[in-house]
Design a protein around this motif. Structure first.
Motif, PDB file in Angstrom:
ATOM      1  N   PHE A 225     -41.641  -6.388 -32.529  1.00 18.25           N
ATOM      2  CA  PHE A 225     -40.826  -7.589 -32.677  1.00 18.25           C
ATOM      3  C   PHE A 225     -40.322  -7.995 -31.293  1.00 18.25           C
ATOM      4  CE2 PHE A 225     -36.623  -9.477 -32.943  1.00 18.25           C
ATOM      5  CZ  PHE A 225     -36.748 -10.432 -33.945  1.00 18.25           C
ATOM      6  N   THR A 226     -40.542  -9.249 -30.921  1.00 20.01           N
ATOM      7  CA  THR A 226     -40.108  -9.731 -29.608  1.00 20.01           C
ATOM      8  C   THR A 226     -39.431 -11.085 -29.754  1.00 20.01           C
ATOM      9  OG1 THR A 226     -41.952  -8.604 -28.509  1.00 20.01           O
ATOM     10  CG2 THR A 226     -40.829 -10.314 -27.269  1.00 20.01           C
ATOM     11  N   GLU A 227     -38.291 -11.226 -29.090  1.00 25.50           N
ATOM     12  CA  GLU A 227     -37.571 -12.500 -29.043  1.00 25.50           C
ATOM     13  C   GLU A 227     -37.149 -12.746 -27.593  1.00 25.50           C
ATOM     14  OE1 GLU A 227     -36.747 -15.637 -29.512  1.00 25.50           O
ATOM     15  OE2 GLU A 227     -36.038 -15.231 -31.564  1.00 25.50           O
ATOM     16  N   SER A 228     -37.688 -13.821 -27.002  1.00 25.87           N
ATOM     17  CA  SER A 228     -37.344 -14.139 -25.614  1.00 25.87           C
ATOM     18  C   SER A 228     -36.666 -15.498 -25.484  1.00 25.87           C
ATOM     19  CB  SER A 228     -38.593 -14.093 -24.734  1.00 25.87           C
ATOM     20  OG  SER A 228     -39.493 -15.114 -25.118  1.00 25.87           O
ATOM     21  N   PHE A 229     -36.410 -16.170 -26.605  1.00 30.06           N
ATOM     22  CA  PHE A 229     -35.720 -17.464 -26.613  1.00 30.06           C
ATOM     23  C   PHE A 229     -36.445 -18.474 -25.721  1.00 30.06           C
ATOM     24  CE2 PHE A 229     -32.576 -14.018 -26.978  1.00 30.06           C
ATOM     25  CZ  PHE A 229     -32.190 -14.208 -28.291  1.00 30.06           C
ATOM     26  N   ALA A 230     -37.789 -18.423 -25.735  1.00 27.46           N
ATOM     27  CA  ALA A 230     -38.614 -19.284 -24.883  1.00 27.46           C
ATOM     28  C   ALA A 230     -38.327 -20.756 -25.159  1.00 27.46           C
ATOM     29  CB  ALA A 230     -40.090 -18.987 -25.105  1.00 27.46           C
ATOM     30  N   GLY A 231     -38.213 -21.527 -24.071  1.00 27.27           N
ATOM     31  CA  GLY A 231     -37.951 -22.948 -24.211  1.00 27.27           C
ATOM     32  C   GLY A 231     -36.618 -23.264 -24.829  1.00 27.27           C
ATOM     33  N   SER A 232     -35.653 -22.331 -24.703  1.00 26.02           N
ATOM     34  CA  SER A 232     -34.301 -22.498 -25.273  1.00 26.02           C
ATOM     35  C   SER A 232     -34.334 -22.598 -26.795  1.00 26.02           C
ATOM     36  CB  SER A 232     -33.605 -23.730 -24.681  1.00 26.02           C
ATOM     37  OG  SER A 232     -33.560 -23.669 -23.284  1.00 26.02           O
ATOM     38  N   MET A 233     -35.325 -21.967 -27.413  1.00 23.05           N
ATOM     39  CA  MET A 233     -35.466 -21.960 -28.866  1.00 23.05           C
ATOM     40  C   MET A 233     -35.549 -20.528 -29.366  1.00 23.05           C
ATOM     41  SD  MET A 233     -35.589 -25.205 -29.729  1.00 23.05           S
ATOM     42  CE  MET A 233     -36.380 -25.237 -31.347  1.00 23.05           C
ATOM     43  N   MET A 234     -35.137 -20.320 -30.605  1.00 30.70           N
ATOM     44  CA  MET A 234     -35.270 -19.014 -31.241  1.00 30.70           C
ATOM     45  C   MET A 234     -36.608 -18.922 -31.950  1.00 30.70           C
ATOM     46  SD  MET A 234     -31.500 -18.445 -32.934  1.00 30.70           S
ATOM     47  CE  MET A 234     -30.012 -18.315 -31.925  1.00 30.70           C
ATOM     48  N   TRP A 250     -21.792 -17.498 -29.356  1.00 27.56           N
ATOM     49  CA  TRP A 250     -23.192 -17.284 -29.005  1.00 27.56           C
ATOM     50  C   TRP A 250     -23.955 -18.607 -28.982  1.00 27.56           C
ATOM     51  CZ3 TRP A 250     -25.372 -13.226 -26.860  1.00 27.56           C
ATOM     52  CH2 TRP A 250     -24.793 -11.963 -27.018  1.00 27.56           C
ATOM     53  N   GLY A 251     -24.866 -18.732 -28.014  1.00 27.50           N
ATOM     54  CA  GLY A 251     -25.714 -19.903 -27.936  1.00 27.50           C
ATOM     55  C   GLY A 251     -26.985 -19.585 -27.166  1.00 27.50           C
ATOM     56  N   VAL A 252     -27.950 -20.486 -27.242  1.00 26.48           N
ATOM     57  CA  VAL A 252     -29.225 -20.325 -26.554  1.00 26.48           C
ATOM     58  C   VAL A 252     -29.408 -21.501 -25.613  1.00 26.48           C
ATOM     59  CG1 VAL A 252     -31.729 -20.231 -26.854  1.00 26.48           C
ATOM     60  CG2 VAL A 252     -30.246 -19.043 -28.460  1.00 26.48           C
ATOM     61  N   GLY A 253     -29.838 -21.228 -24.374  1.00 23.15           N
ATOM     62  CA  GLY A 253     -30.035 -22.292 -23.404  1.00 23.15           C
ATOM     63  C   GLY A 253     -31.069 -21.913 -22.372  1.00 23.15           C
ATOM     64  N   ALA A 254     -31.352 -22.873 -21.473  1.00 26.31           N
ATOM     65  CA  ALA A 254     -32.353 -22.653 -20.441  1.00 26.31           C
ATOM     66  C   ALA A 254     -31.781 -21.917 -19.244  1.00 26.31           C
ATOM     67  CB  ALA A 254     -32.935 -23.988 -19.989  1.00 26.31           C
ATOM     68  N   GLY A 266     -38.693 -15.980 -17.084  1.00 24.43           N
ATOM     69  CA  GLY A 266     -39.168 -17.256 -16.600  1.00 24.43           C
ATOM     70  C   GLY A 266     -39.685 -18.210 -17.660  1.00 24.43           C
ATOM     71  N   ASP A 267     -39.297 -17.999 -18.938  1.00 25.31           N
ATOM     72  CA  ASP A 267     -39.800 -18.865 -20.009  1.00 25.31           C
ATOM     73  C   ASP A 267     -38.810 -19.954 -20.399  1.00 25.31           C
ATOM     74  OD1 ASP A 267     -37.864 -17.465 -21.343  1.00 25.31           O
ATOM     75  OD2 ASP A 267     -39.210 -16.540 -22.818  1.00 25.31           O
ATOM     76  N   GLY A 268     -37.742 -20.112 -19.607  1.00 22.42           N
ATOM     77  CA  GLY A 268     -36.801 -21.200 -19.850  1.00 22.42           C
ATOM     78  C   GLY A 268     -35.881 -20.997 -21.030  1.00 22.42           C
ATOM     79  N   GLY A 269     -35.548 -19.739 -21.341  1.00 22.76           N
ATOM     80  CA  GLY A 269     -34.639 -19.495 -22.457  1.00 22.76           C
ATOM     81  C   GLY A 269     -33.964 -18.147 -22.378  1.00 22.76           C
ATOM     82  N   LEU A 270     -32.697 -18.098 -22.793  1.00 23.17           N
ATOM     83  CA  LEU A 270     -31.926 -16.863 -22.873  1.00 23.17           C
ATOM     84  C   LEU A 270     -30.785 -17.088 -23.854  1.00 23.17           C
ATOM     85  CD1 LEU A 270     -29.148 -17.516 -21.037  1.00 23.17           C
ATOM     86  CD2 LEU A 270     -30.779 -17.224 -19.189  1.00 23.17           C
ATOM     87  N   ALA A 271     -30.144 -16.014 -24.282  1.00 22.76           N
ATOM     88  CA  ALA A 271     -28.999 -16.105 -25.191  1.00 22.76           C
ATOM     89  C   ALA A 271     -27.740 -15.717 -24.432  1.00 22.76           C
ATOM     90  CB  ALA A 271     -29.187 -15.205 -26.406  1.00 22.76           C
ATOM     91  N   SER A 272     -26.643 -16.434 -24.698  1.00 21.51           N
ATOM     92  CA  SER A 272     -25.392 -16.201 -23.978  1.00 21.51           C
ATOM     93  C   SER A 272     -24.223 -16.144 -24.947  1.00 21.51           C
ATOM     94  CB  SER A 272     -25.126 -17.310 -22.952  1.00 21.51           C
ATOM     95  OG  SER A 272     -26.159 -17.402 -22.006  1.00 21.51           O
ATOM     96  N   PHE A 273     -23.340 -15.155 -24.707  1.00 21.75           N
ATOM     97  CA  PHE A 273     -22.028 -15.155 -25.358  1.00 21.75           C
ATOM     98  C   PHE A 273     -21.060 -15.778 -24.368  1.00 21.75           C
ATOM     99  CE2 PHE A 273     -17.849 -13.123 -26.077  1.00 21.75           C
ATOM    100  CZ  PHE A 273     -17.592 -13.638 -27.344  1.00 21.75           C
ATOM    101  N   ASN A 377     -25.009 -12.515 -20.856  1.00 21.99           N
ATOM    102  CA  ASN A 377     -26.337 -13.101 -21.014  1.00 21.99           C
ATOM    103  C   ASN A 377     -27.364 -12.013 -21.302  1.00 21.99           C
ATOM    104  OD1 ASN A 377     -25.397 -15.772 -20.108  1.00 21.99           O
ATOM    105  ND2 ASN A 377     -25.153 -14.753 -18.140  1.00 21.99           N
ATOM    106  N   ILE A 378     -28.202 -12.238 -22.327  1.00 20.47           N
ATOM    107  CA  ILE A 378     -29.250 -11.294 -22.675  1.00 20.47           C
ATOM    108  C   ILE A 378     -30.567 -12.050 -22.835  1.00 20.47           C
ATOM    109  CG2 ILE A 378     -27.693  -9.652 -23.802  1.00 20.47           C
ATOM    110  CD1 ILE A 378     -28.593 -10.753 -26.495  1.00 20.47           C
ATOM    111  N   ASP A 379     -31.676 -11.326 -22.684  1.00 22.91           N
ATOM    112  CA  ASP A 379     -32.984 -11.958 -22.770  1.00 22.91           C
ATOM    113  C   ASP A 379     -34.036 -10.900 -23.072  1.00 22.91           C
ATOM    114  OD1 ASP A 379     -34.904 -13.920 -22.722  1.00 22.91           O
ATOM    115  OD2 ASP A 379     -34.870 -14.233 -20.561  1.00 22.91           O
TER     116      ASP A 379
END
Length: 462
Positions: A225-234, A250-254, A266-273, A377-379
């Protein structure tokens, strides 16, 4: 119309008692379907002052489910409503009338329990039944097994989360009873998939409305299972659950802010508290969908967290795991992202050996705003074989090993004692050895493995 008012409590030495002062309020208006049509917020500063004012308009389909929702915001300068967004809902209904689509509601106003099944757990010939427009369960003997009511089959998809709510009361004063909600698969055996929430004890009198925890339904996603929040999307449906405070967090952004950071991969997405944007004391849990790790031999969780230098803040992250929708258990943390020697992305690898074989595992990242000065920030979250996630056990809260920009490997062990520290090249040649609580090693660019008495860290030196 409903108005909710919040107060603060201040002790008055003049009266010798506490005085309650209003701070803010929210007023709601509803339509015949129970949906909010207008929402107005007010602040109290010697007098009530209007803050934000929203209006909502709906259209409904033939089943009285929302088809469209249009929002409007009040503009004081124009003295008029400004049109906002319009949401269109896709409601899917099955042709089979024996299966119901969500949302499902039942007020038991019908005469019988058509479509329901009952089970007489204590064999006293008294089962769940409808009486005066309410669902009733009565018993003449003490229950050694529960009386069960099975609802009609409901259509539930993997991308959904559900919450169950009900009202309950006892007929006789002084009595006490318990009720529990259980999710079952729709097969011949009505196989139990897991409880929804805790056992609720109902005491005499009218019971408050009871809500279950949010419950992920459908088929778990198989590991890896992999989640990288690519393109600021889940890539999957994650849920943000408020544990303490009124803010989400919590939110997801570039890009990350406070500290500034680009995504790790480098996929333009990460999750931040966003600890800097919420009230101090806010604690919010970000949870994954269900993951089946029964196919993994040495399961592990890996993710990247952005560490910063400077003064250490109390803002922190706790990593948790839940099995079969049960209670969350801490597996790492609290992790403090500030006050470090260097700034940048650091990989954390957490063994999940204790959960080997689990078919319904959920991950949890709990952000807590203690000082509200540093965002977390996590990714690049991964659940896989340990060898694929990283090299052996890199315990997130034990030792620290990282590379500097000057071609050095820095190692700091747990402070409880001295450890044997060995550094190997990618070919397996030992290039450094010592015993102590820290080490700074000058090396050529390349990949290295730091071994601290069995805890191994893969380090890239550039």
């Amino acid at each position: 119309m409903i108005t909710l008012v919040r107060y603060n409590r201040v002790f008055s030495f003049e009266t010798g008692d506490y005085k309650y002062n209003p701070t803010d309020s929210v007023t709601y208006s509803y339509d015949d379907h129970g949906n909010i049509t207008e929402q107005s917020s007010y602040m109290y500063l010697d007098a009530w002052a209007l803050g934000e004012r929203m209006k909502y308009e709906y259209t409904y389909d033939e089943y009285d489910n929302i088809a469209t929702e249009t929002s409007y915001r009040w503009d004081d300068a124009l003295s008029d409503w400004m049109s906002g967004s319009t949401l269109t809902y896709e409601n899917h209904y099955l042709a089979d009338n024996d299966t119901y689509a969500l949302p499902y509601r039942c007020d038991f106003s019908q005469d019988g329990l058509d479509g329901f099944d009952t089970e007489d757990g204590n064999a006293d010939s008294q089962v769940w039944h409808i009486e005066d427009g309410a669902l009733v369960c009565s018993s003449s003997v003490a229950s050694e097994a529960p009386d069960i009511l099975y609802l009609p089959p409901l259509e539930m998809l993997s991308a959904n989360e559900v919450r169950v709510a009900f009202n309950a009361r006892l007929l006789n004063e002084g009595d006490s009873a318990q009720i529990q909600m259980i999710l079952c698969s729709n097969d011949d055996e009505l196989t139990t998939l897991g409880t929804i929430g805790n056992i609720h004890t109902i005491k005499s009198g009218e019971g408050a409305r009871t809500y279950s925890e949010l419950y992920y339904i459908g088929t778990p996603y198989p590991a890896p299972f992999t989640e990288s929040f690519a393109g600021s999307m889940m890539s999957y449906q994650w849920m943000s659950d408020k544990l303490e405070g009124l803010d989400g967090g919590w939110g997801v952004g570039a890009q990350a802010y406070s500290p500034d950071a680009e995504s790790q991969d480098g996929d333009g997405g990460l999750a931040s508290f966003m600890a800097t944007n919420v009230d101090t004391g806010t604690k919010t849990r970000l949870t994954s969908p269900k993951i089946d790790i029964s196919n993994l031999t040495e399961p592990a969780l890996g993710f990247y967290i952005y560490q910063t230098t400077g003064e250490k803040s109390g803002d922190n992250l706790v990593v948790e795991v839940s099995r079969n929708n049960g209670a969350f258990e801490t597996v790492a943390g609290p992790l403090y992202v500030s006050g470090n020697e260097t700034e940048g992305w650091v990989q954390m690898i957490i063994p999940l050996d204790a959960y080997k074989g689990e078919k319904t595992l959920r991950l949890s990242f709990v952000g807590e705003a203690v000082d509200g000065t540093t965002n977390i920030n996590i990714d690049h979250i991964m659940v896989h074989e340990r060898a694929q996630v990283g090299v052996a056990e890199q315990l997130a809260d034990k030792h620290v090993a990282y590379a500097t920009g000057d071609g050095q490997i820095v190692v700091r062990t747990a402070p409880d004692r001295e450890y044997a520290i060995d550094v190997y090249s990618v070919s397996g040649q030992k290039v450094y050895a010592t015993r102590g609580s820290e080490a700074v090693v000058d090396v050529e660019p390349g990949i290295y493995v730091v071994d601290i008495e069995g805890a191994r860290y893969k380090i890239a030196v550039r």
